[in-house]
Write an enzyme that holds these catalytic residues in place. Sequence first.
Site, PDB file in Angstrom:
ATOM      1  N   CYS A  74       0.815  -1.214   0.000  1.00  0.00           N
ATOM      2  CA  CYS A  74       0.000   0.000   0.000  1.00  0.00           C
ATOM      3  C   CYS A  74       0.845   1.259   0.000  1.00  0.00           C
ATOM      4  O   CYS A  74       0.312   2.344  -0.186  1.00  0.00           O
ATOM      5  CB  CYS A  74      -0.939   0.006   1.209  1.00  0.00           C
ATOM      6  SG  CYS A  74      -0.074   0.032   2.799  1.00  0.00           S
ATOM      7  N   ARG A 157      -9.243   2.083  11.991  1.00  0.00           N
ATOM      8  CA  ARG A 157      -8.450   1.631  10.844  1.00  0.00           C
ATOM      9  C   ARG A 157      -9.358   1.490   9.622  1.00  0.00           C
ATOM     10  O   ARG A 157     -10.173   0.574   9.547  1.00  0.00           O
ATOM     11  CB  ARG A 157      -7.768   0.296  11.153  1.00  0.00           C
ATOM     12  CG  ARG A 157      -6.719  -0.125  10.118  1.00  0.00           C
ATOM     13  CD  ARG A 157      -6.068  -1.437  10.503  1.00  0.00           C
ATOM     14  NE  ARG A 157      -4.914  -1.736   9.675  1.00  0.00           N
ATOM     15  CZ  ARG A 157      -3.679  -1.309   9.892  1.00  0.00           C
ATOM     16  NH1 ARG A 157      -3.437  -0.547  10.943  1.00  0.00           N
ATOM     17  NH2 ARG A 157      -2.672  -1.628   9.099  1.00  0.00           N
TER      18      ARG A 157
END
Length: 329
Positions: A74, A157
């Site tokens: 990511c 998150r």
Amino acid sequence: MKYKVLSLFSGIGGIDLGFEQTGDFETILANEFDVNAAKTYGKNFDNLLLVEDIRDIDETKLPDFDILLSGFPCQAFSIAGYRRGFEDERGDLFFETLRIIKEKRPRVVFLENVKNLVTHDNGNTFKVIKEALSHHGYYIKYQVMNAKEYGDIPQNRERIYVVGFSNKEDYLNFSFPEKIKLQTSLTDIIDFKNKIDDYFYYTEDRHSFYSHLVEGITSQKTVYQWRRKYVRENKSNVVPTLTANMGTGGNNVPLILTDRGIRKLTPRECFNAQGFPNDFQLPEDLSISHLYKQAGNSVVVPVIERIAQNISSALKGYACPNVQLELFA
């Protein structure tokens, strides 16, 4: 019979674990380049693990499988990775995933990434990914989900999850799980009572800013962070987003007030905050900084499991509720 899974960029196996916990999926082959992450993976899974660069994998020699999992790196799409996207050398790793999809044509493709993937480069990066999948015959749905809202895990998150189906009926049957009430508390995942190793505690003799911590860290009902000049309290009373560089200090370290003093979370507590079960093994010969990195790079397992359950239902022909997302094909 369980659905066969190929796992790419497996890390320590958080996505694999979420799927396997449904009882309907079995990882037959995984790939992870990082040797330390692979060590943790190997302690917890029995399937074949290829510890090599995905670029070196010959897609024509891979076994057949039903679902491909890919938590491709990511960094290329996150603020921490300077938002360079496909200009970053790591950005092309999505196309390594696509190379295998094109060759093996799995029934389902599951992708996980940071939520910034959606907005990177004014949405062009994500548009490329969507169009690449639809060009190869996949119907996709995607959603940004927060662990505290969808996983019953007290961590803030947010991640994007993309599910692609080669079969339109499977696609129509699938929807993402709905929000659930957060019932797991901080005390369920963090030990506020018992004394642990001195390494984790902040003290006046070792930390010049200790007086600021004492002044700002006053409650056991939430988690704090030291922001170089001040203490930041998490107003949501959950763990702030865990990061891969928690073990390097700075302002990314979650801090708590315990009965024995102010300290940072242990690696095990970070794994707890990702929803890993207590019997998930952490290698004793890995450094604490590596364990922090692995926890920060991983996924929230209960969120994955809930999505996997809905995928399984869709594959079995059971329509999930709330089917209403966009079709790209």
